[in-house]
Design a protein around this motif. Structure first.
Motif, short mmCIF file in Angstrom:
data_model
loop_
_atom_site.label_atom_id
_atom_site.label_comp_id
_atom_site.label_asym_id
_atom_site.label_seq_id
_atom_site.Cartn_x
_atom_site.Cartn_y
_atom_site.Cartn_z
N ARG A 137 2.52 -4.32 -6.58
CA ARG A 137 1.94 -5.58 -7.03
C ARG A 137 2.76 -6.78 -6.56
NH1 ARG A 137 -2.64 -8.33 -8.97
NH2 ARG A 137 -1.79 -10.29 -9.67
N ARG A 159 0.83 -1.21 0.00
CA ARG A 159 0.00 0.00 0.00
C ARG A 159 0.86 1.26 0.00
NH1 ARG A 159 -3.79 -2.99 4.05
NH2 ARG A 159 -5.37 -3.77 2.61
N PHE A 189 -4.83 -5.00 -5.80
CA PHE A 189 -3.71 -4.46 -6.56
C PHE A 189 -3.84 -4.97 -7.99
CE2 PHE A 189 -2.54 -4.35 -2.20
CZ PHE A 189 -1.92 -3.12 -2.07
N ALA A 248 2.19 1.69 -3.51
CA ALA A 248 1.13 2.16 -4.39
C ALA A 248 0.88 3.65 -4.17
CB ALA A 248 -0.15 1.37 -4.15
#
Length: 61
Positions: A29, A17, A52, A20
């Motif tokens: 990912r 997270r 994801f 991302a």
């Protein structure tokens, strides 16, 4: 800087997270896939993978 300890699926998911959010979707990912692989509940593993998006970038073999 704190030393990260990746000993639980949640550790990988938190890192995914964070990646991302910082604009690193490929690394996010890969970390999410590792979190899913380390998760014992298949339903939760599937949920992690769908959070994801994108194709798997792992090279098996």
């Amino acid at each position: 800087m704190a030393l990260l300890n990746f000993s639980r699926p949640a550790d990988y998911l938190d890192a995914a997270r964070e990646m991302a959010d910082s604009g690193r979707p490929t690394l996010a990912r890969l970390l999410a896939e590792e979190a899913a692989d380390r998760t014992t509940d298949p339903t939760e593993a599937a949920r992690i993978r769908t959070e994801f998006t994108g194709n798997s970038l792992r090279q098996e073999g």
